[in-house]
Write an enzyme that holds these catalytic residues in place. Structure first.
Site, mmCIF file in Angstrom:
data_model
loop_
_atom_site.group_PDB
_atom_site.id
_atom_site.type_symbol
_atom_site.label_atom_id
_atom_site.label_comp_id
_atom_site.label_asym_id
_atom_site.label_seq_id
_atom_site.Cartn_x
_atom_site.Cartn_y
_atom_site.Cartn_z
ATOM 1 N N HIS A 60 33.323 38.731 50.461
ATOM 2 C CA HIS A 60 33.261 39.059 49.132
ATOM 3 C C HIS A 60 34.487 39.363 48.668
ATOM 4 C CE1 HIS A 60 28.905 40.402 48.987
ATOM 5 N NE2 HIS A 60 29.109 39.163 49.585
ATOM 6 N N GLU A 62 35.982 41.761 47.350
ATOM 7 C CA GLU A 62 36.410 43.069 47.724
ATOM 8 C C GLU A 62 36.859 43.134 49.095
ATOM 9 O OE1 GLU A 62 33.623 42.182 45.995
ATOM 10 O OE2 GLU A 62 32.562 43.902 44.996
ATOM 11 N N CYS A 90 28.539 45.729 45.891
ATOM 12 C CA CYS A 90 27.328 45.642 46.487
ATOM 13 C C CYS A 90 27.510 46.723 47.737
ATOM 14 C CB CYS A 90 27.255 44.230 47.063
ATOM 15 S SG CYS A 90 28.218 44.055 48.528
ATOM 16 N N CYS A 93 30.397 46.043 50.271
ATOM 17 C CA CYS A 93 31.784 46.280 49.637
ATOM 18 C C CYS A 93 31.931 48.003 49.288
ATOM 19 C CB CYS A 93 31.838 45.516 48.439
ATOM 20 S SG CYS A 93 31.849 43.542 48.929
#
Length: 160
Positions: A60, A62, A90, A93
């Site tokens: 991801h 992040e 999420c 993260c």
């Protein structure tokens, strides 16, 4: 010790940089999420979602930005850094933000189904954890939300 004032214009600028990365992800057929990490008013890390490209569910924006920022800082602690991300983090993260001790998380679009910065849950400020991140939500929200919605409409073949 003098506390820094949150500058909304700076938030808009840094989120704009994250949006540019989300657009790059979009062009590469990745979920359009972009992230930048800022330290002392300078962007020290940039990333976009690369789950499909890297065949890695943890890639991801992040996660990639936090890892890059740790390399720049030379420590796993990002205590004086701010993460700007186009979509609410999420749980994975948000957990990474907690573990890196990031000071502040700024996001654009909320994620009512899986957002872990206040929408569905709030890992970033969970009472029993020993670190809490400051949260600023809704920065360039419409732009960030439209980007994600457009991407998924296009993927599903839905006309607006």
């Amino acid at each position: 010790m003098e506390e820094k004032i949150i500058d909304i214009q700076s938030d808009e600028y840094y989120m704009g940089e994250a949006v540019k990365l989300a657009l790059k992800a979009y062009r590469l057929e990745e979920t359009p999420v972009g992230a930048v990490v800022v330290h002392d008013s300078k962007i020290i890390a940039r990333a976009f979602n690369q789950v499909e490209l890297l065949k890695d569910a943890t890639a991801h924006a992040e996660m990639l930005a936090l890892t890059a920022a740790q390399s720049v800082i030379g420590d796993w602690r990002l205590t004086d850094c701010t993460l700007y991300v186009t979509k609410e983090p999420c749980p994975m993260c948000a957990g990474a933000c907690y573990h890196t001790r990031i000071k502040r998380v700024v996001f654009g679009a909320s994620d009512p189904k899986a957002g872990a910065a206040g929408s569905a849950m709030n890992i970033l400020q969970f009472p029993s954890l020993n670190h809490r991140c400051e949260i600023t939500s809704g920065v360039r929200e419409e732009e960030c939300r439209n980007l994600i919605q457009s991407f998924f409409r296009e993927r599903r073949g839905i006309k607006k």
